[in-house]
Design a protein around this motif. Structure first.
Motif, short mmCIF file in Angstrom:
data_model
loop_
_atom_site.label_atom_id
_atom_site.label_comp_id
_atom_site.label_asym_id
_atom_site.label_seq_id
_atom_site.Cartn_x
_atom_site.Cartn_y
_atom_site.Cartn_z
N ALA A 1 0.82 -1.13 -0.10
CA ALA A 1 -0.17 0.10 0.11
C ALA A 1 0.99 1.15 0.08
N PHE A 2 1.93 1.15 0.75
CA PHE A 2 2.73 2.46 0.79
C PHE A 2 3.29 2.64 -0.50
N LEU B 1 -6.25 -5.31 -1.47
CA LEU B 1 -5.57 -4.24 -1.31
C LEU B 1 -5.15 -3.33 -2.38
N MET B 2 -4.93 -3.93 -3.58
CA MET B 2 -4.97 -3.43 -4.99
C MET B 2 -5.83 -2.38 -5.41
N ASN B 3 -7.27 -3.16 -5.09
CA ASN B 3 -8.25 -2.43 -5.48
C ASN B 3 -8.58 -1.41 -4.61
N LEU B 4 -8.32 -1.30 -3.45
CA LEU B 4 -8.62 -0.36 -2.47
C LEU B 4 -7.46 0.79 -2.69
N ALA B 5 -6.08 0.49 -3.13
CA ALA B 5 -5.52 1.44 -3.49
C ALA B 5 -5.65 2.19 -4.73
N ARG B 6 -6.15 1.56 -5.69
CA ARG B 6 -6.80 2.22 -6.99
C ARG B 6 -7.85 3.18 -6.68
#
Length: 168
Positions: free
Chosen positions: A21-22, A63-68
């Motif tokens: 995420a960072f 996590l990748m979906n949340l970050a996007r």
């Protein structure tokens, strides 16, 4: 039993989710929040996580979906505040271009592929699973992202990041 299994999953993957995420957002506070949100979603859908071929990849995908989504929201916020920022800024100050800044300039898919492949040293197939794309798309996005990153870093045609190199 479910609590113990999730606790083990949490302990095994929390740090990795937070690092990912960072690297995707460039902000440590946001990274911690996104990692917590991803783990919350894993808990909510624990049956799906445990049924997945690769439970860690399932969590990384969340996590990748949340970050996007976070990056998209942030982009809209910046766009809306751009005009006021432009008016209040008296002079342009040269910015120091670092890896995190350069990563933020890559399109989301390229950034995701570069981060997962090089920072997390994941195989192409696992990156494809996490992102829900084909292995060929991972290869293409990683190659283009590494070249774009090298160009942004302007390091004589080669970007060196934590021991890996991306030739332009």
């Amino acid at each position: 039993m479910r609590d113990d299994a999730f606790r083990a999953y949490f302990e095994r993957h929390h740090a990795s989710l937070s690092r990912l995420a960072f690297l995707m957002t460039g902000e440590s506070d946001v990274a911690d929040d996104l990692a917590a949100d991803a783990l919350t979603e894993c808990w909510r859908h624990w049956d799906r996580v445990t049924a997945a071929d690769d439970p860690a990849a399932y969590g990384h995908g969340i996590l990748m979906n949340l970050a996007r989504n976070w990056v998209r929201r942030r982009g809209r916020e910046r766009l809306m505040s751009f005009e006021s920022l432009r008016r209040t800024r008296e002079s342009d100050v040269s910015a120091v271009l670092d890896v995190r800044g350069a990563l933020r300039r890559l399109p989301h898919r390229r950034r995701a592929c570069v981060v997962l492949r090089y920072a997390f040293d994941l195989p192409e197939r696992e990156v494809a699973t996490i992102l829900g794309i084909s292995v060929g798309a991972v290869k293409s996005a990683t190659s283009r992202g590494a070249k774009q990153l090298a160009g942004l870093l302007g390091d004589g045609g080669v970007a060196r990041i934590d021991g890996w190199e991306a030739a332009r």
